[in-house]
Design an enzyme around this catalytic site. Structure first.
Site, PDB file in Angstrom:
ATOM      1  N   SER A 113       0.800  -1.225   0.000  1.00 26.58           N
ATOM      2  CA  SER A 113       0.000   0.000   0.000  1.00 26.58           C
ATOM      3  C   SER A 113       0.832   1.274   0.000  1.00 26.58           C
ATOM      4  CB  SER A 113      -0.943  -0.042   1.196  1.00 26.58           C
ATOM      5  OG  SER A 113      -1.827   1.028   1.137  1.00 26.58           O
ATOM      6  N   HIS A 114       0.663   2.069   1.049  1.00 27.00           N
ATOM      7  CA  HIS A 114       1.315   3.373   1.136  1.00 27.00           C
ATOM      8  C   HIS A 114       2.730   3.270   1.700  1.00 27.00           C
ATOM      9  CE1 HIS A 114      -0.612   2.102   4.733  1.00 27.00           C
ATOM     10  NE2 HIS A 114       0.212   2.866   5.423  1.00 27.00           N
ATOM     11  N   ASP A 277      -2.336   6.562  -3.346  1.00 26.49           N
ATOM     12  CA  ASP A 277      -1.190   5.901  -2.725  1.00 26.49           C
ATOM     13  C   ASP A 277      -0.564   4.829  -3.621  1.00 26.49           C
ATOM     14  OD1 ASP A 277      -3.267   4.086  -2.582  1.00 26.49           O
ATOM     15  OD2 ASP A 277      -2.555   3.201  -0.719  1.00 26.49           O
ATOM     16  N   ASP A 279      -0.899   1.620  -4.088  1.00 30.77           N
ATOM     17  CA  ASP A 279      -1.722   0.658  -4.829  1.00 30.77           C
ATOM     18  C   ASP A 279      -3.064   1.236  -5.273  1.00 30.77           C
ATOM     19  OD1 ASP A 279      -2.540   0.777  -2.170  1.00 30.77           O
ATOM     20  OD2 ASP A 279      -3.352  -1.251  -2.197  1.00 30.77           O
ATOM     21  N   ASP A 281      -5.657   2.700  -3.671  1.00 32.16           N
ATOM     22  CA  ASP A 281      -6.939   2.625  -2.960  1.00 32.16           C
ATOM     23  C   ASP A 281      -7.181   3.796  -2.014  1.00 32.16           C
ATOM     24  OD1 ASP A 281      -5.104   1.786  -1.105  1.00 32.16           O
ATOM     25  OD2 ASP A 281      -6.040  -0.157  -0.688  1.00 32.16           O
ATOM     26  N   ARG A 282      -6.132   4.527  -1.669  1.00 30.09           N
ATOM     27  CA  ARG A 282      -6.338   5.674  -0.774  1.00 30.09           C
ATOM     28  C   ARG A 282      -6.470   6.963  -1.579  1.00 30.09           C
ATOM     29  NH1 ARG A 282      -2.909   5.169   4.718  1.00 30.09           N
ATOM     30  NH2 ARG A 282      -3.395   3.004   5.151  1.00 30.09           N
ATOM     31  N   LYS A 376     -11.397   0.001  -0.983  1.00 31.93           N
ATOM     32  CA  LYS A 376     -11.468   1.448  -1.107  1.00 31.93           C
ATOM     33  C   LYS A 376     -10.857   1.826  -2.448  1.00 31.93           C
ATOM     34  CE  LYS A 376      -7.499   2.010   2.024  1.00 31.93           C
ATOM     35  NZ  LYS A 376      -7.199   0.654   2.536  1.00 31.93           N
TER      36      LYS A 376
HETATM   37  C1  G16 Z   1      -5.125  -0.729   5.390  1.00 35.91           C
HETATM   38  C2  G16 Z   1      -6.545  -1.169   5.529  1.00 35.91           C
HETATM   39  C3  G16 Z   1      -7.381  -0.039   6.029  1.00 35.91           C
HETATM   40  C4  G16 Z   1      -6.802   0.528   7.316  1.00 35.91           C
HETATM   41  C5  G16 Z   1      -5.375   0.924   7.092  1.00 35.91           C
HETATM   42  C6  G16 Z   1      -4.658   1.384   8.356  1.00 35.91           C
HETATM   43  O1  G16 Z   1      -5.049   0.228   4.378  1.00 35.91           O
HETATM   44  O2  G16 Z   1      -7.066  -1.617   4.299  1.00 35.91           O
HETATM   45  O3  G16 Z   1      -8.665  -0.519   6.216  1.00 35.91           O
HETATM   46  O4  G16 Z   1      -7.529   1.635   7.724  1.00 35.91           O
HETATM   47  O5  G16 Z   1      -4.666  -0.188   6.599  1.00 35.91           O
HETATM   48  O6  G16 Z   1      -4.487   0.329   9.199  1.00 35.91           O
HETATM   49  P1  G16 Z   1      -3.589   0.423  10.486  1.00 35.91           P
HETATM   50  O7  G16 Z   1      -4.124   1.572  11.285  1.00 35.91           O
HETATM   51  O8  G16 Z   1      -3.782  -0.906  11.140  1.00 35.91           O
HETATM   52  O9  G16 Z   1      -2.166   0.692  10.053  1.00 35.91           O
HETATM   53  P2  G16 Z   1      -3.969   0.127   3.232  1.00 35.91           P
HETATM   54  O10 G16 Z   1      -4.232   1.300   2.357  1.00 35.91           O
HETATM   55  O11 G16 Z   1      -2.647   0.175   3.955  1.00 35.91           O
HETATM   56  O12 G16 Z   1      -4.211  -1.195   2.589  1.00 35.91           O
END
Ligand code: G16
Length: 543
Positions: A113-114, A277, A279, A281-282, A376
């Site tokens: 992800s990010h 971000d 991938d 989704d954000r 997302k």
């Molecule tokens: C993932 C999850 C999200 C979550 C985020 C933060 O996002 O898909 O639902 O809100 O992590 O999680 P944490 O607070 O546990 O770090 P992404 O965009 O990283 O896949």
């Protein structure tokens, strides 16, 4: 081409977190680490013989190598077909869409992800189920159990498959279908939104800047925003994805997307700014001279979604993760629709979306989406904003001021303490958990505690229960603080402190959030002893 069975032993540390397994890239590259986890996914979902899967990722370093391994393992495990994005690229929402559109048995998404990418940065892998959404805990528990009893994995010994050209090739008995990663997704966006209205807006002098942060949304944003909607060439910046995201941190927030913030706060700012971000989704949303928090964005989108064709009949309901502000609750209340509060993690929205209980979902962590996919979706959020701006003819700032005047403002901020020693972070949470019962009635920094509990969630669709989902403390004046440990980090622990206060006086709705939240910030430290437990004077990321 030979299919072999390799003997192996369970590897510790393969427990999926908030969103799949995220580790340092070099951990994923250790002998058998990737293979063990992939075989555990296959075993944990009951085998893949005769099944069809989707495969793709955000293009980060090791994406290409890992894809080849997964394909060879899928063939050796008897899969019928794997649909792969060209060059093994698929944004997370595009992968979710492909799983749904093609009716596959699920998919594997390669992404952290990010988190930054590169040999010394992060890598990740997650399994999405046949509904297109991240596997729920009932499945990730089985995957984790499989990692702990693994004795062998199956793999085909062969040359790399060419993933650079769309078409179908055979890998043993398995078909590998390489598809254009953008086409299906772009078509879906055309079905949801009024592209003519957005095109008219963009041809009328309205300027936008989309920062793809050298990540996967670059090609998607160029095709949709510039080629199909007519945004000026160059409106999409940092549009070419790179394995290490240009050396940056592809996290769309004011800290890591500071170039976008500078552009949007300048005298010559465009009308609309956004970023996505690693991938895709954000999302981060800005107007000229204004930043929109993810929680406010969710509320505003819920209030105006009916202006886009796909949502013109209104929303069935909305859902937000527990730490997300209650701004959207106020919109739901006024519209007379249900509002669900789920634990952090997109996987918890899946059942609500599948059951038609919610249409729109969102999280404070910059995620917003709808029932069009089961992830997302960053570009979807950008297009919904553009559709609303086109229909109302108002600026982002005007929409936000009107929203605060009508619903009040939920001042909101998240303070992150990253890379804290795991033992210290756990000690903080354990100590706080231990005294929750005694907090109500006590005062901290002038605020009196009304409620204090640990959040659990009972899924209204399948009755499953998720416990230990964050510690929350509510004050007499309606403000609150939530403490949680992140489930996506790869080193040490990250303590997240979520702060929120409601202001209903329109005259007081344009304060600096850190100022408005000062008493709650002070109370949070007094309650949890953040400084003493972590040895940190201040958070290292404030969003
Ligand atoms: C993932 C999850 C999200 C979550 C985020 C933060 O996002 O898909 O639902 O809100 O992590 O999680 P944490 O607070 O546990 O770090 P992404 O965009 O990283 O896949």
């Amino acid at each position: 081409m030979e299919q072999i069975t390799v003997n192996t032993k369970p590897i510790q540390g393969q427990k999926p977190g908030t969103s799949g397994l995220r580790k340092k890239t070099r951990t994923f590259k250790e002998p058998h680490f990737l293979e063990n986890y992939v075989q555990s996914i296959f075993d944990g979902i009951g085998g893949i013989e005769g099944k069809t899967l989707v495969l793709g990722g955000d293009g980060r370093y090791f994406n290409d190598r890992a894809s080849q391994v997964i394909l060879r393992m899928a063939a050796a495990n008897g899969a019928a077909r794997v649909i792969v994005g060209q060059d093994a690229i698929l944004s997370t929402p595009a992968a979710s869409h492909l799983i749904r559109k093609r009716g596959t048995d699920g998919g594997l998404i390669l992404s952290a992800s990010h988190n930054p990418g590169g040999p010394d940065a992060d890598f990740g892998l997650k399994y999405n189920a046949a509904n297109g959404g991240p596997a729920p805990e009932s499945i990730t528990d089985k995957i984790y159990a499989a990692t702990q009893g693994l004795t062998r994995y199956r793999i085909t010994e062969t040359q790399d498959i060419d993933l650079s050209t769309p078409g179908v090739t055979a890998l043993g008995q398995m078909q590998v279908e390489v598809v254009d990663p953008v086409a299906d997704y772009a078509m879906l966006m055309e079905e949801i939104f009024d592209f003519d209205a957005i095109r008219a807006l963009l041809s009328n002098g309205f300027r936008l800047r989309f920062d793809a942060m050298h990540a996967v949304t670059g090609p998607y944003a160029v095709e949709i925003l510039e080629n199909r909607l007519g945004a000026a060439s160059g409106s999409v910046v940092n549009a070419v994805p790179s394995p290490d995201f240009g050396g940056g941190h592809p996290d769309p927030n004011p800290i890591w997307a500071s170039d976008l913030v500078a552009a949007m706060m300048s005298d010559d700012a465009p009308d609309f700014g956004a970023a996505s971000d690693g991938d895709g989704d954000r999302n981060m949303i800005m107007g000229r001279g204004v930043y929109v928090t993810p929680s406010d964005s969710l509320a505003l989108l819920a209030a105006h979604a009916h202006l886009a064709p796909a949502y013109k009949r209104g929303l069935k309901g909305v859902a937000r993760s527990m730490p997300t502000s209650a701004a959207v609750d106020r919109v739901a209340e006024k519209k007379g629709i249900a509002c669900y509060e789920t634990p952090t993690g997109w996987k918890f929205f899946g059942n609500l979306l599948d059951a038609g209980k919610a249409t729109l979902c969102g999280e404070e962590s910059a995620g917003t989406g709808s029932d069009h996919v089961r992830e997302k979706d960053g570009l979807w959020a950008v297009l919904l904003w553009l559709n609303i701006l086109a229909e109302t003819g108002k600026s982002v700032k005007e929409l936000l001021s009107e929203h605060y005047a009508e619903y009040g403002r939920n001042y909101y901020s998240r303070h992150d303490y990253e890379d804290v020693e795991s033992a210290k972070a756990s000690a903080l949470m354990d100590a706080l958990r231990g005294k929750l019962g005694s907090l109500p009635g006590q005062s901290f920094a002038g605020l009196t505690v009304k409620t204090a509990d640990e959040f659990s969630y009972d899924d209204p669709v399948d009755g499953s229960r998720a416990t230990a989902q964050g510690l929350r403390v509510g004050f007499e004046d309606g403000s609150r603080v939530v403490f949680r440990l992140s489930g996506t980090g790869t080193v040490g622990a990250t303590l997240r402190v979520y702060l929120e206060a409601l202001e209903t006086d329109p005259a007081k709705c344009d304060r600096d959030p850190q100022e408005a939240l000062k008493p709650i910030i002070a109370a949070a430290d007094e309650i949890a002893g953040i400084k003493s437990h972590t040895d940190r004077d201040a958070p290292n990321v404030i969003t």
